[in-house]
Motif scaffolding. Structure first.
Motif, short mmCIF file in Angstrom:
data_model
loop_
_atom_site.label_atom_id
_atom_site.label_comp_id
_atom_site.label_asym_id
_atom_site.label_seq_id
_atom_site.Cartn_x
_atom_site.Cartn_y
_atom_site.Cartn_z
N ASP A 57 78.53 33.43 15.51
CA ASP A 57 78.67 32.91 14.26
C ASP A 57 77.35 33.27 13.50
OD1 ASP A 57 81.04 32.19 14.87
OD2 ASP A 57 80.74 30.35 15.07
N ALA A 58 76.19 32.81 14.10
CA ALA A 58 74.77 32.96 13.16
C ALA A 58 74.60 34.45 13.18
CB ALA A 58 73.76 32.50 14.43
N LEU A 59 75.07 35.29 14.00
CA LEU A 59 74.70 37.00 13.91
C LEU A 59 75.66 37.32 12.72
CD1 LEU A 59 74.24 37.87 17.52
CD2 LEU A 59 72.60 37.93 15.81
N LYS A 60 76.99 36.73 12.78
CA LYS A 60 77.66 36.94 11.62
C LYS A 60 77.36 36.96 10.33
CE LYS A 60 82.76 36.76 10.15
NZ LYS A 60 82.31 36.89 8.78
N ASN A 61 76.93 35.66 10.20
CA ASN A 61 76.42 35.08 8.93
C ASN A 61 75.11 36.06 8.53
OD1 ASN A 61 75.75 33.23 6.74
ND2 ASN A 61 74.26 32.48 8.00
N ARG A 62 74.25 36.45 9.34
CA ARG A 62 73.24 37.37 8.98
C ARG A 62 73.50 38.74 8.76
NH1 ARG A 62 67.76 36.43 9.99
NH2 ARG A 62 66.32 38.33 10.15
N VAL A 63 74.70 39.22 9.21
CA VAL A 63 75.10 40.47 9.00
C VAL A 63 75.86 40.26 7.41
CG1 VAL A 63 77.18 41.97 9.39
CG2 VAL A 63 75.70 41.41 11.33
N ASP A 64 76.60 39.34 7.36
CA ASP A 64 76.97 39.23 5.98
C ASP A 64 76.05 39.04 5.07
OD1 ASP A 64 79.67 39.23 7.04
OD2 ASP A 64 79.76 36.72 7.24
N LEU A 65 74.92 38.45 5.16
CA LEU A 65 73.80 38.33 4.22
C LEU A 65 73.14 39.89 4.05
CD1 LEU A 65 72.20 35.23 5.40
CD2 LEU A 65 73.41 35.44 3.19
N LEU A 66 73.11 40.64 4.85
CA LEU A 66 72.78 41.89 4.71
C LEU A 66 73.75 42.96 4.26
CD1 LEU A 66 70.66 42.04 7.97
CD2 LEU A 66 69.74 42.05 5.71
N ASP A 67 74.88 42.52 3.81
CA ASP A 67 75.78 43.37 3.38
C ASP A 67 75.16 44.57 2.18
OD1 ASP A 67 78.14 44.58 2.43
OD2 ASP A 67 79.02 43.05 1.37
N PRO A 68 75.29 45.91 2.44
CA PRO A 68 74.75 46.57 1.49
C PRO A 68 75.11 46.52 -0.12
CG PRO A 68 75.47 47.76 3.18
CD PRO A 68 76.09 46.33 3.39
N ASN A 69 76.37 45.85 -0.28
CA ASN A 69 76.78 45.75 -1.48
C ASN A 69 76.58 44.37 -2.37
OD1 ASN A 69 78.27 48.10 -1.51
ND2 ASN A 69 80.08 46.92 -0.42
N GLY A 70 75.69 43.65 -1.60
CA GLY A 70 75.09 42.35 -2.10
C GLY A 70 74.32 41.43 -1.19
N ALA A 71 73.22 42.27 -0.67
CA ALA A 71 72.43 41.45 0.28
C ALA A 71 71.51 40.57 -0.42
CB ALA A 71 71.45 42.65 0.85
N ASP A 72 71.36 39.54 0.53
CA ASP A 72 70.26 38.45 0.04
C ASP A 72 69.05 38.61 0.00
OD1 ASP A 72 70.14 35.61 -0.78
OD2 ASP A 72 69.35 35.24 1.56
N PRO A 73 68.48 38.55 -1.48
CA PRO A 73 66.96 38.95 -1.65
C PRO A 73 65.99 38.19 -0.80
CG PRO A 73 68.10 38.29 -3.78
CD PRO A 73 69.15 38.15 -2.58
N ASP A 74 66.30 36.91 -0.64
CA ASP A 74 65.41 36.24 0.27
C ASP A 74 65.22 36.84 1.74
OD1 ASP A 74 64.66 34.67 -1.86
OD2 ASP A 74 66.23 33.18 -1.38
N LEU A 75 66.38 37.09 2.16
CA LEU A 75 66.52 37.77 3.76
C LEU A 75 65.75 39.05 3.66
CD1 LEU A 75 67.29 37.32 6.67
CD2 LEU A 75 69.58 38.23 5.91
N ILE A 76 66.05 39.73 2.64
CA ILE A 76 65.56 40.97 2.59
C ILE A 76 64.03 41.19 2.49
CG2 ILE A 76 65.22 43.31 1.25
CD1 ILE A 76 68.29 43.00 0.61
N GLY A 77 63.31 40.13 1.59
CA GLY A 77 62.17 39.68 1.57
C GLY A 77 61.44 39.36 2.85
N GLU A 78 62.01 38.52 3.59
CA GLU A 78 61.76 38.09 4.78
C GLU A 78 61.60 38.99 5.87
OE1 GLU A 78 63.59 35.28 8.32
OE2 GLU A 78 63.75 34.83 6.23
N LEU A 79 62.58 39.90 5.98
CA LEU A 79 62.66 41.02 6.76
C LEU A 79 61.37 42.12 6.65
CD1 LEU A 79 66.39 41.57 7.32
CD2 LEU A 79 64.95 40.65 9.10
N LEU A 80 61.30 42.48 5.56
CA LEU A 80 60.17 43.43 5.18
C LEU A 80 58.87 42.77 5.46
CD1 LEU A 80 61.61 44.68 1.47
CD2 LEU A 80 61.54 45.58 4.02
N ARG A 81 58.43 41.49 5.13
CA ARG A 81 57.39 40.99 5.53
C ARG A 81 57.20 40.83 7.09
NH1 ARG A 81 58.95 37.88 1.29
NH2 ARG A 81 59.51 35.94 2.84
N ASP A 82 58.39 40.48 7.77
CA ASP A 82 58.19 40.29 9.31
C ASP A 82 57.80 41.63 10.04
OD1 ASP A 82 58.43 37.66 9.22
OD2 ASP A 82 60.60 37.72 9.62
N GLN A 83 58.42 42.83 9.32
CA GLN A 83 58.20 44.19 9.94
C GLN A 83 57.10 44.83 9.33
OE1 GLN A 83 62.20 45.66 10.10
NE2 GLN A 83 63.00 44.11 11.13
#
Length: 98
Positions: A57-83
């Motif tokens: 369920d946690a992974l599904k939520n993360r995948v939903d947040l990374l949907d190319p049509n409406g990705a969560d900007p906070d999550l994208i920023g977090e991933l960019l900083r982490d990597q």
């Protein structure tokens, strides 16, 4: 009444079969002693299924947040900083929140 040797043999075989069945009923692979082991294994598997369901369920939520049509900007920023995904001429400024 006198019993023949053949009848004694039949009774002995029947008694041996009953004893084997009694032992299997108690200590066999599906006997009374195996029930407790099977119930413990079932409880462990149920806990594992619950843990994996939560992880799924946690992974599904993360995948939903990374949907190319409406990705969560906070999550994208977090991933960019982490990597450390930045261009050579960019500077990342982090702000520690209290």
């Amino acid at each position: 009444m006198k019993r023949s040797g053949n009848e004694h043999l039949k009774q002995g075989i029947a008694l041996a079969v009953l004893l084997v069945l009694a032992v299997l009923m108690i200590a066999g692979p599906t006997g009374l002693l195996a029930w407790s082991e099977n119930s413990k294994a079932l409880e462990q598997r149920d806990a594992e299924v619950e843990r994996l369901t939560e992880k799924r369920d946690a992974l599904k939520n993360r995948v939903d947040l990374l949907d190319p049509n409406g990705a969560d900007p906070d999550l994208i920023g977090e991933l960019l900083r982490d990597q450390n995904v930045v261009h050579e001429d960019e500077l990342v400024v982090t702000i520690d929140e209290p």
